[in-house]
Every structure is written in structure tokens, then in C-alpha cells.
Scaffold this motif. Structure first.
Motif, PDB file in Angstrom:
ATOM      1  N   GLY A   1       0.795  -1.224   0.000  1.00  0.00           N
ATOM      2  CA  GLY A   1       0.000   0.000   0.000  1.00  0.00           C
ATOM      3  C   GLY A   1       0.822   1.266   0.000  1.00  0.00           C
ATOM      4  N   LEU A   2       1.815   1.331  -0.857  1.00  0.00           N
ATOM      5  CA  LEU A   2       2.657   2.519  -0.981  1.00  0.00           C
ATOM      6  C   LEU A   2       2.461   3.107  -2.368  1.00  0.00           C
ATOM      7  CD1 LEU A   2       5.972   1.103   0.562  1.00  0.00           C
ATOM      8  CD2 LEU A   2       4.264   2.532   1.693  1.00  0.00           C
ATOM      9  N   PRO A   3       2.152   4.391  -2.464  1.00  0.00           N
ATOM     10  CA  PRO A   3       1.845   4.962  -3.776  1.00  0.00           C
ATOM     11  C   PRO A   3       3.029   4.955  -4.735  1.00  0.00           C
ATOM     12  CG  PRO A   3       1.963   6.679  -2.087  1.00  0.00           C
ATOM     13  CD  PRO A   3       1.989   5.368  -1.370  1.00  0.00           C
ATOM     14  N   GLN A   4       4.248   5.068  -4.235  1.00  0.00           N
ATOM     15  CA  GLN A   4       5.441   5.084  -5.087  1.00  0.00           C
ATOM     16  C   GLN A   4       6.424   4.030  -4.569  1.00  0.00           C
ATOM     17  OE1 GLN A   4       6.805   9.244  -6.284  1.00  0.00           O
ATOM     18  NE2 GLN A   4       5.886   9.656  -4.279  1.00  0.00           N
ATOM     19  N   HIS A   5       6.586   2.956  -5.321  1.00  0.00           N
ATOM     20  CA  HIS A   5       7.522   1.935  -4.868  1.00  0.00           C
ATOM     21  C   HIS A   5       7.958   1.035  -6.014  1.00  0.00           C
ATOM     22  CE1 HIS A   5       3.846  -0.577  -4.722  1.00  0.00           C
ATOM     23  NE2 HIS A   5       4.679  -1.580  -4.950  1.00  0.00           N
ATOM     24  N   ASP A   6       9.122   0.432  -5.841  1.00  0.00           N
ATOM     25  CA  ASP A   6       9.610  -0.656  -6.679  1.00  0.00           C
ATOM     26  C   ASP A   6       9.772  -1.874  -5.780  1.00  0.00           C
ATOM     27  OD1 ASP A   6       9.891   0.837  -9.112  1.00  0.00           O
ATOM     28  OD2 ASP A   6      11.711   1.737  -8.271  1.00  0.00           O
ATOM     29  N   LEU A   7       9.567  -3.058  -6.348  1.00  0.00           N
ATOM     30  CA  LEU A   7       9.642  -4.288  -5.577  1.00  0.00           C
ATOM     31  C   LEU A   7      10.638  -5.244  -6.209  1.00  0.00           C
ATOM     32  CD1 LEU A   7       8.684  -6.327  -3.427  1.00  0.00           C
ATOM     33  CD2 LEU A   7       6.791  -6.913  -4.963  1.00  0.00           C
ATOM     34  N   VAL A   8      11.569  -5.733  -5.388  1.00  0.00           N
ATOM     35  CA  VAL A   8      12.532  -6.756  -5.805  1.00  0.00           C
ATOM     36  C   VAL A   8      12.253  -8.005  -4.977  1.00  0.00           C
ATOM     37  CG1 VAL A   8      14.958  -7.425  -5.879  1.00  0.00           C
ATOM     38  CG2 VAL A   8      14.291  -5.070  -6.427  1.00  0.00           C
ATOM     39  N   VAL A   9      12.094  -9.152  -5.627  1.00  0.00           N
ATOM     40  CA  VAL A   9      11.899 -10.423  -4.929  1.00  0.00           C
ATOM     41  C   VAL A   9      13.212 -11.186  -4.994  1.00  0.00           C
ATOM     42  CG1 VAL A   9      10.612 -12.597  -4.851  1.00  0.00           C
ATOM     43  CG2 VAL A   9       9.437 -10.470  -5.469  1.00  0.00           C
ATOM     44  N   ASP A  10      13.814 -11.402  -3.837  1.00  0.00           N
ATOM     45  CA  ASP A  10      15.128 -12.038  -3.796  1.00  0.00           C
ATOM     46  C   ASP A  10      15.328 -12.626  -2.409  1.00  0.00           C
ATOM     47  OD1 ASP A  10      17.597 -12.896  -4.595  1.00  0.00           O
ATOM     48  OD2 ASP A  10      18.508 -10.906  -4.753  1.00  0.00           O
ATOM     49  N   ARG A  11      16.158 -13.625  -2.317  1.00  0.00           N
ATOM     50  CA  ARG A  11      16.449 -14.292  -1.048  1.00  0.00           C
ATOM     51  C   ARG A  11      17.952 -14.200  -0.759  1.00  0.00           C
ATOM     52  NH1 ARG A  11      13.902 -18.662   1.799  1.00  0.00           N
ATOM     53  NH2 ARG A  11      12.396 -18.884   0.094  1.00  0.00           N
ATOM     54  N   GLY A  12      18.294 -13.762   0.456  1.00  0.00           N
ATOM     55  CA  GLY A  12      19.692 -13.653   0.844  1.00  0.00           C
ATOM     56  C   GLY A  12      20.317 -15.012   1.074  1.00  0.00           C
ATOM     57  N   PRO A  13      21.580 -15.050   1.512  1.00  0.00           N
ATOM     58  CA  PRO A  13      22.386 -13.884   1.899  1.00  0.00           C
ATOM     59  C   PRO A  13      22.811 -13.042   0.700  1.00  0.00           C
ATOM     60  CG  PRO A  13      23.695 -15.887   2.008  1.00  0.00           C
ATOM     61  CD  PRO A  13      22.298 -16.320   1.724  1.00  0.00           C
ATOM     62  N   PHE A  14      22.937 -11.738   0.941  1.00  0.00           N
ATOM     63  CA  PHE A  14      23.289 -10.789  -0.104  1.00  0.00           C
ATOM     64  C   PHE A  14      24.757 -10.395   0.019  1.00  0.00           C
ATOM     65  CE2 PHE A  14      18.772 -10.188   0.954  1.00  0.00           C
ATOM     66  CZ  PHE A  14      18.214 -10.539  -0.276  1.00  0.00           C
ATOM     67  N   THR A  15      25.300  -9.848  -1.058  1.00  0.00           N
ATOM     68  CA  THR A  15      26.691  -9.413  -1.065  1.00  0.00           C
ATOM     69  C   THR A  15      26.753  -7.896  -1.009  1.00  0.00           C
ATOM     70  OG1 THR A  15      26.844  -9.238  -3.478  1.00  0.00           O
ATOM     71  CG2 THR A  15      27.295 -11.404  -2.500  1.00  0.00           C
ATOM     72  N   VAL A  16      27.883  -7.396  -0.528  1.00  0.00           N
ATOM     73  CA  VAL A  16      28.079  -5.945  -0.474  1.00  0.00           C
ATOM     74  C   VAL A  16      28.054  -5.364  -1.878  1.00  0.00           C
ATOM     75  CG1 VAL A  16      29.696  -4.106   0.149  1.00  0.00           C
ATOM     76  CG2 VAL A  16      29.404  -6.081   1.667  1.00  0.00           C
ATOM     77  N   GLU A  17      28.718  -6.025  -2.809  1.00  0.00           N
ATOM     78  CA  GLU A  17      28.752  -5.538  -4.187  1.00  0.00           C
ATOM     79  C   GLU A  17      27.357  -5.501  -4.794  1.00  0.00           C
ATOM     80  OE1 GLU A  17      30.610  -7.939  -2.930  1.00  0.00           O
ATOM     81  OE2 GLU A  17      32.562  -6.928  -2.826  1.00  0.00           O
ATOM     82  N   GLY A  18      26.581  -6.552  -4.532  1.00  0.00           N
ATOM     83  CA  GLY A  18      25.223  -6.601  -5.064  1.00  0.00           C
ATOM     84  C   GLY A  18      24.338  -5.525  -4.478  1.00  0.00           C
ATOM     85  N   ASP A  19      24.467  -5.283  -3.165  1.00  0.00           N
ATOM     86  CA  ASP A  19      23.640  -4.258  -2.529  1.00  0.00           C
ATOM     87  C   ASP A  19      24.078  -2.862  -2.953  1.00  0.00           C
ATOM     88  OD1 ASP A  19      22.011  -6.051  -1.342  1.00  0.00           O
ATOM     89  OD2 ASP A  19      22.633  -5.674   0.718  1.00  0.00           O
ATOM     90  N   MET A  20      25.368  -2.648  -3.156  1.00  0.00           N
ATOM     91  CA  MET A  20      25.811  -1.355  -3.668  1.00  0.00           C
ATOM     92  C   MET A  20      25.247  -1.104  -5.060  1.00  0.00           C
ATOM     93  SD  MET A  20      29.806  -1.195  -2.374  1.00  0.00           S
ATOM     94  CE  MET A  20      30.135   0.287  -3.308  1.00  0.00           C
ATOM     95  N   ALA A  21      25.261  -2.130  -5.893  1.00  0.00           N
ATOM     96  CA  ALA A  21      24.716  -1.995  -7.249  1.00  0.00           C
ATOM     97  C   ALA A  21      23.225  -1.703  -7.195  1.00  0.00           C
ATOM     98  CB  ALA A  21      24.993  -3.262  -8.049  1.00  0.00           C
TER      99      ALA A  21
END
Length: 249
Positions: free
Chosen positions: A163-183
Motif C-alpha cells: 500500500g505505498l503509492p510510489q515503490h519498486d519491488l525486488v523479490v530475492d532471497r539472501g544472503p546478499f553481497t556488499v557488491e550486489g547491494d551497492m549496485a
């Protein structure tokens, strides 16, 4: 023989289930049921709530549980409180397996708030591009700050549109990497991260990425922990099991 109930949903719970299975222990891993496709486990799994403290007490007694391990999320304060009360009433051994919280370090720019309401209040002001790293339970509360563009990252695709008027949604499962999160942060032009202090290594990448990029973090502090025996390691649970006065009762 002992019968161990693990209240789970965390990486630590899965690691404990694996360790207990390797030892040949009788154990059940219980999920609250919020994740649609949880990872396969080497011990029997139950899904769903217990119906409050009374329901948990009934389950412990009916199933002959001898040891209760609370390995729920650090923000599952109600369930943790219920576990302490139910174990006491049922007369069984109890321990919390919880990951240490994150600690602010040099280069971090954190603002601390005590809860979701505090985070929403802190977002008053001009429009920003905000990464809500909270899971999906509390996202709709941020509709009270519709001026921002939000980036959401969920483990599963939600049944209903957030219920957010402005948003993007990414569906992903961690663990995540620093490089990936920076990107990810660069791609979406993020200039603020909202995070719960969940602790652990699987989700820490976003904080290191924020530090590297010089981005501020709105950190939601953990709720108070109930008075209980606590360990941060699976090995600590195994040692507790081996030396518990209730072993085999």
C-alpha cells in the motif's frame, strides 16, 4: 529420549536443526508461516501459530517436548515472551538462540529509533528514495509518508500490492553481497536505508554498502529481550542440551 521444539524462521534455527539431525536428536522445527517457500529441513516441520501461550503450553505437553529453543527473529518479541511463559508453566528447559545485534562503527551514519512508528515519524520532510529493508510485515505503515519513493525487497512475491503509492519491488532471497547491494542502491538512486537491527551476517551487506556509499541509515533498535538463558551460537545450544538438568525427563 529428549524431544526438542525449535521455534524458528531464522538462519540460526536451520543451522540448529541440521546439527540436531546429525546427532540423531528428536526435534521439530516450527515456522510461523509467513514465508511461502521455506527451505527444506532435515527434521520434521510444523507451520502456523499455537494460539497464544495456552496453545503453546498444550502443544508442549501433548507432544512430550522436553526442551524448547527459541530461535525466532530478534523482533518476534511476543513469541519470545510466550515461549518463556509457556516453558515455565510446562516445566521444561528453555533457551534463546539469537544473533548478536549490529553495532555502529566508524563511517556509519545511523539514526536510532525504537520502533516502526518512530521510523515513520522520522521520515517527515522532503521526498527521498528510501530502501525499506524490513520484510513485508510493516511496509504499509509507511504509506503515511507518501512523498517518498520506496524500494522493497521481499523473499516472496506478495499476494497483494503493497500500500505505498510510489515503490519498486525486488523479490530475492539472501544472503546478499556488499557488491550486489551497492549496485542495487546505485541503480535505484537510494539515499536512505531503513533497517531493523536484526543482526547476523546474511543481511549485514546492506549496512556495509551504505557505509561505503556514505548513505545514512535509519536503524530500528531491538525490542527488550525477555529474561532467559541466551546463547548466540548453535554450539551453545548443544552444550546446554548436553548439560541440562532436564535432559531425558
Amino acid at each position: 529420549m529428549s524431544h526438542i521444539l525449535i521455534l524458528g524462521g531464522t538462519t540460526e534455527a536451520s543451522a540448529l536443526a541440521k546439527a540436531l539431525a546429525e546427532r540423531g536428536e528428536r526435534a521439530v522445527l516450527s515456522y510461523a508461516g509467513r514465508t511461502e517457500n521455506p527451505r527444506a529441513q532435515p527434521v520434521p516441520v510444523r507451520v502456523g501459530g499455537f494460539g497464544g501461550i495456552g496453545g503453546l503450553i498444550d502443544y508442549l505437553r501433548q507432544e512430550g517436548v522436553t526442551h524448547l529453543v527459541d530461535a525466532t527473529h530478534p523482533f518476534a518479541a511476543t513469541m519470545s515472551a510466550h515461549a518463556v511463559a509457556a516453558a515455565r508453566e510446562a516445566g521444561i528447559a528453555h533457551i534463546m538462540l539469537t544473533r548478536p545485534g549490529w553495532v555502529e562503527s566508524s563511517g556509519d551514519h545511523w539514526t536510532h529509533v525504537s520502533d516502526i512508528a518512530g521510523a515513520v515519524a522520522a521520515l517527515a520532510g522532503p521526498a527521498r528514495r528510501v530502501l525499506l529493508a524490513l520484510g513485508r510485515m510493516h511496509v504499509d505503515a509507511f504509506a503515511a509518508r507518501p512523498q517518498h519513493h520506496y524500494l522493497l525487497r521481499f523473499v516472496d512475491m506478495p499476494e497483494e500490492t503493497p500500500g505505498l503509492p510510489q515503490h519498486d519491488l525486488v523479490v530475492d532471497r539472501g544472503p546478499f553481497t556488499v557488491e550486489g547491494d551497492m549496485a542495487l542502491m546505485r541503480e535505484h538512486g537510494i539515499d536512505l536505508i531503513v533497517s531493523k537491527n536484526a543482526g547476523g551476517g546474511g543481511a549485514e551487506a546492506k549496512l556495509i554498502a551504505a557505509r561505503t556509499l556514505g548513505l545514512p541509515v535509519l536503524m530500528i533498535d531491538r525490542p527488550p529481550c525477555p529474561a532467559a538463558r541466551v546463547t548466540h551460537q548453535v554450539a551453545g545450544v548443544l552444550e546446554w542440551l548436553d548439560h541440562s538438568a532436564e535432559r531425558g525427563v
